[in-house]
Design a protein around this motif. Structure first.
Motif, PDB file in Angstrom:
ATOM      1  N   ALA A   1       0.828  -1.213   0.000  1.00  0.00           N
ATOM      2  CA  ALA A   1       0.000   0.000   0.000  1.00  0.00           C
ATOM      3  C   ALA A   1       0.858   1.258   0.000  1.00  0.00           C
ATOM      4  CB  ALA A   1      -0.926  -0.003   1.214  1.00  0.00           C
ATOM      5  N   SER A   2       2.023   1.173   0.673  1.00  0.00           N
ATOM      6  CA  SER A   2       2.918   2.339   0.700  1.00  0.00           C
ATOM      7  C   SER A   2       3.495   2.634  -0.678  1.00  0.00           C
ATOM      8  CB  SER A   2       4.060   2.107   1.698  1.00  0.00           C
ATOM      9  OG  SER A   2       5.020   1.186   1.181  1.00  0.00           O
ATOM     10  N   MET A   3       3.436   1.650  -1.573  1.00  0.00           N
ATOM     11  CA  MET A   3       3.905   1.841  -2.946  1.00  0.00           C
ATOM     12  C   MET A   3       2.749   2.203  -3.883  1.00  0.00           C
ATOM     13  SD  MET A   3       6.871  -0.994  -3.527  1.00  0.00           S
ATOM     14  CE  MET A   3       7.415  -0.082  -4.978  1.00  0.00           C
ATOM     15  N   GLY A   4       1.578   2.394  -3.297  1.00  0.00           N
ATOM     16  CA  GLY A   4       0.428   2.790  -4.108  1.00  0.00           C
ATOM     17  C   GLY A   4      -0.285   1.648  -4.792  1.00  0.00           C
ATOM     18  N   GLU A   5       0.013   0.417  -4.378  1.00  0.00           N
ATOM     19  CA  GLU A   5      -0.608  -0.760  -4.991  1.00  0.00           C
ATOM     20  C   GLU A   5      -1.345  -1.563  -3.922  1.00  0.00           C
ATOM     21  OE1 GLU A   5      -0.587  -0.765  -8.158  1.00  0.00           O
ATOM     22  OE2 GLU A   5       0.932   0.801  -8.348  1.00  0.00           O
ATOM     23  N   GLU A   6      -1.956  -2.660  -4.332  1.00  0.00           N
ATOM     24  CA  GLU A   6      -2.737  -3.474  -3.407  1.00  0.00           C
ATOM     25  C   GLU A   6      -2.202  -4.898  -3.357  1.00  0.00           C
ATOM     26  OE1 GLU A   6      -7.417  -4.784  -2.570  1.00  0.00           O
ATOM     27  OE2 GLU A   6      -6.905  -3.539  -4.313  1.00  0.00           O
ATOM     28  N   ALA A   7      -2.143  -5.470  -2.162  1.00  0.00           N
ATOM     29  CA  ALA A   7      -1.773  -6.873  -1.974  1.00  0.00           C
ATOM     30  C   ALA A   7      -3.001  -7.624  -1.481  1.00  0.00           C
ATOM     31  CB  ALA A   7      -0.627  -7.007  -0.980  1.00  0.00           C
ATOM     32  N   ILE A   8      -3.283  -8.752  -2.097  1.00  0.00           N
ATOM     33  CA  ILE A   8      -4.486  -9.523  -1.779  1.00  0.00           C
ATOM     34  C   ILE A   8      -4.080 -10.918  -1.321  1.00  0.00           C
ATOM     35  CG2 ILE A   8      -6.579 -10.557  -2.765  1.00  0.00           C
ATOM     36  CD1 ILE A   8      -6.703  -8.115  -4.654  1.00  0.00           C
ATOM     37  N   LEU A   9      -4.599 -11.339  -0.186  1.00  0.00           N
ATOM     38  CA  LEU A   9      -4.318 -12.676   0.336  1.00  0.00           C
ATOM     39  C   LEU A   9      -5.101 -13.705  -0.467  1.00  0.00           C
ATOM     40  CD1 LEU A   9      -2.822 -14.246   2.596  1.00  0.00           C
ATOM     41  CD2 LEU A   9      -4.940 -14.101   3.928  1.00  0.00           C
ATOM     42  N   CYS A  10      -4.406 -14.740  -0.950  1.00  0.00           N
ATOM     43  CA  CYS A  10      -5.014 -15.752  -1.819  1.00  0.00           C
ATOM     44  C   CYS A  10      -4.852 -17.144  -1.194  1.00  0.00           C
ATOM     45  CB  CYS A  10      -4.358 -15.727  -3.197  1.00  0.00           C
ATOM     46  SG  CYS A  10      -4.475 -14.126  -4.023  1.00  0.00           S
ATOM     47  N   LYS A  11      -5.967 -17.874  -1.101  1.00  0.00           N
ATOM     48  CA  LYS A  11      -5.945 -19.206  -0.480  1.00  0.00           C
ATOM     49  C   LYS A  11      -6.377 -20.290  -1.466  1.00  0.00           C
ATOM     50  CE  LYS A  11      -6.636 -17.491   4.236  1.00  0.00           C
ATOM     51  NZ  LYS A  11      -7.401 -17.611   5.497  1.00  0.00           N
TER      52      LYS A  11
END
Length: 559
Positions: free
Chosen positions: A400-410
């Motif tokens: 998020a600090s880089m302006g993008e989104e990380a999504i947890l994937c299971k």
């Protein structure tokens, strides 16, 4: 905690559909499927030609951080995302590479995904499959045999046997064959010379098969292969040996993409398999472009980290095939980030938020690099049961600090149900029209400058260094008309540098160029850096030691 089934146990329990039913899902009539058993088939060249006028779907690239022994799960995420897109109502096809026997019996394992995000039949895919690699190996070695045979029968082409540049190949890790002496044993066996073997996935024939658009293009590219030089240093081509026709015949069926299915009975093309550390690391252009004509979304992968696979996907495959990716997914795991943060493999089970934060520098570098190509990106955190909430949050906060989104994937544990959020995000990115894709460098840039551009902008090194002989060779190729070709970097996959032990996001390092090879048929210059080998060796304890047939005749130990 419930017992976790192995990948091969999950694959064996799959409820597969007849391959004709899978083909029907994407509009391939039965008569255009050439079946190999009940669960895999090749797609006819006639059908591929018939859909060329269709509208293209959107191309999604799955790439990753630098690989570690902790695992990243790029193929697993590619397959999971394909299933996830189908789950949310999109017509999606997965396009991945075939597996090489070298890593299967070595250390890395197969290439069919894992857990509940796999392509099946897993055993077939990871072993002989439809015979494509055998055809490539045979076509390559036919050319090798023709070279030595031509020299034996008088050498009308004037080949300088000190300048034969075409090596032999086999699809196995065998360090003993890297450098050999051939034609020993007297007059009847020809003229002794130094030679060597590469692994099949490093063969120029493999690259040609994966970049050719049809059989006619394939035969032309095969003819363009430079096999040797004369004493005056003029090149000798495969077509001079009249090898191109017979090689194309051997590759006729191998050129047709293989259709299989995921565990959730969604279509997948599995075709071609060049390594990304020593070749260009992408599945075939024919499979990808055909899938784009049949689906709303095509999810494909490029091998190893984004510094190798994604760079080559953008700068070689997309450039050559005119592809325009709509979005990219960068796969990371908490475990791998901890290793990049200095944690040893045996200590990965313990929570270590500080190491995750430190290791995120590697992920950040890959995010920046993908964005350099103008392609919007999202990070997929491939979930492991040992991940803690604090560690996962640290990754999300960093991204998020880089302006993008990380999504947890299971998806590994839950299949498409575990990756719906990522699927929706990918659709949003692709539909936004935000992709402004462009390769990293123009065709007209001098070859050594192209190498330096990759070193400085992707690896963040200070410069590429090379002996005068290497620079002179590049200049000679420019003078001969090959200056507009892209470069294919052969480098360790474990680091942005040429030191496999230098994890994280190093800067300022030099990248030594050891050797350059012209792949005139494939249409790129291979740049061999550091100590990377084009014929790998087996580890001290090869995976093959744990592969066997059980009492029911079933394969055990593949992964």
């Amino acid at each position: 905690m419930a017992e976790v089934k192995s990948d091969i146990e999950i694959a064996r329990a799959a409820s597969k559909k007849q391959i004709q039913e899978i083909g029907a899902k994407i509009g391939i009539p039965t008569e255009h499927l050439l079946p190999y058993g009940h669960d895999k088939a090749k797609v006819s060249a006639e059908f591929i030609k018939s859909v060329k006028g269709n509208r293209d779907g959107k191309l999604i690239l799955v790439t990753a951080i630098n690989p570690t022994p902790a695992g990243e799960g790029k193929t697993t995420t590619t397959v999971g995302l394909g299933d996830g897109l189908n789950r949310i109502g999109k017509k999606a096809i997965v396009c991945i590479r075939e597996a090489s026997l070298g890593p299967n019996f070595g250390v890395k394992g197969g290439a069919a995904g894992g857990g509940y995000a796999q392509v099946v039949p897993m055993e077939d895919m990871n072993l002989h499959f439809t015979g494509d690699f055998h055809a490539i190996t045979t076509a390559h070695n036919l050319l090798s045999a023709l070279i030595d045979n031509h020299i034996y029968w008088g050498n009308d082409l004037g080949i300088d046997i000190r300048r034969v540049v075409w090596r032999r190949v086999m699809d196995m890790n065998d360090r003993a064959l890297r450098e050999i002496l051939c034609s020993l044993g007297g007059v009847a066996n020809g003229f002794p010379r130094e030679a060597g073997f590469d692994i099949t996935v490093a063969s120029e024939v493999m690259a040609i098969l994966c970049l050719a658009t049809d059989l006619k293009d394939l035969e032309k590219r095969l003819g363009d292969i430079i096999v040797a030089y004369r004493r005056d240093k003029t090149p000798v081509y495969a077509r001079d040996l009249k090898a191109d026709g017979a090689m194309a015949v051997l590759l006729k069926d191998a050129m047709q993409p293989n259709l299989v299915q995921t565990l959730e009975n969604n279509p997948a093309f599995v075709h071609g398999g060049p390594f990304a550390n020593i070749a260009h690391g992408c599945n075939s252009v024919v499979a990808t472009t055909t899938a784009l004509k049949l689906a709303d979304y095509v999810v494909t992968e490029a091998g190893f980290g984004a510094d190798l696979g994604a760079e080559k996907f953008f700068d070689i495959k997309c450039r050559k095939a005119g592809l325009k990716p709509a979005a990219a997914v960068i796969v990371a795991t908490v475990r791998a980030l901890k290793m990049n943060g200095g944690v040893k493999k045996e200590d990965l089970g313990a929570e270590n938020v500080a190491a995750v934060k430190k290791g995120c520098a590697n992920l950040g570098r890959h995010i920046e690099n993908v964005k350099q190509f103008g392609v919007p990106a999202v990070v997929a955190i491939n979930h492991f049961h040992s991940d803690t909430e604090a560690e996962i949050q640290a990754v999300k906060d960093f991204v998020a600090s880089m302006g993008e989104e990380a999504i947890l994937c299971k998806h590994w544990a839950h299949g498409s149900a575990g990756i719906e959020e990522l699927a929706n995000k990918v659709v949003a990115l692709a539909e936004s029209g935000g992709s402004q894709f462009a390769p990293l460098y123009p065709d007209a840039m001098p070859l050594f400058e192209k190498i330096n551009t990759i070193v400085q902008r992707i690896y963040r090194g200070s410069e590429a260094i090379a002996d005068k002989s290497v620079r002179d060779q590049l200049h000679a190729w420019e003078q001969a008309g090959y200056g507009k070709l892209p470069v294919c970097m052969a480098k360790t996959q474990y680091s942005f540098s040429t030191d496999p032990n230098l994890r994280g996001a190093p800067t300022g390092h030099t990248v030594p160029v050891r050797e350059v090879r012209l792949s005139a048929g494939a249409g790129f210059i291979v740049v061999i850096c550091g100590e990377v080998m084009t014929m790998p060796g087996l580890p001290k304890t090869p995976s093959s030691e744990k592969i066997f047939l059980n009492e029911m005749g079933q394969i055990e130990g593949l992964f």
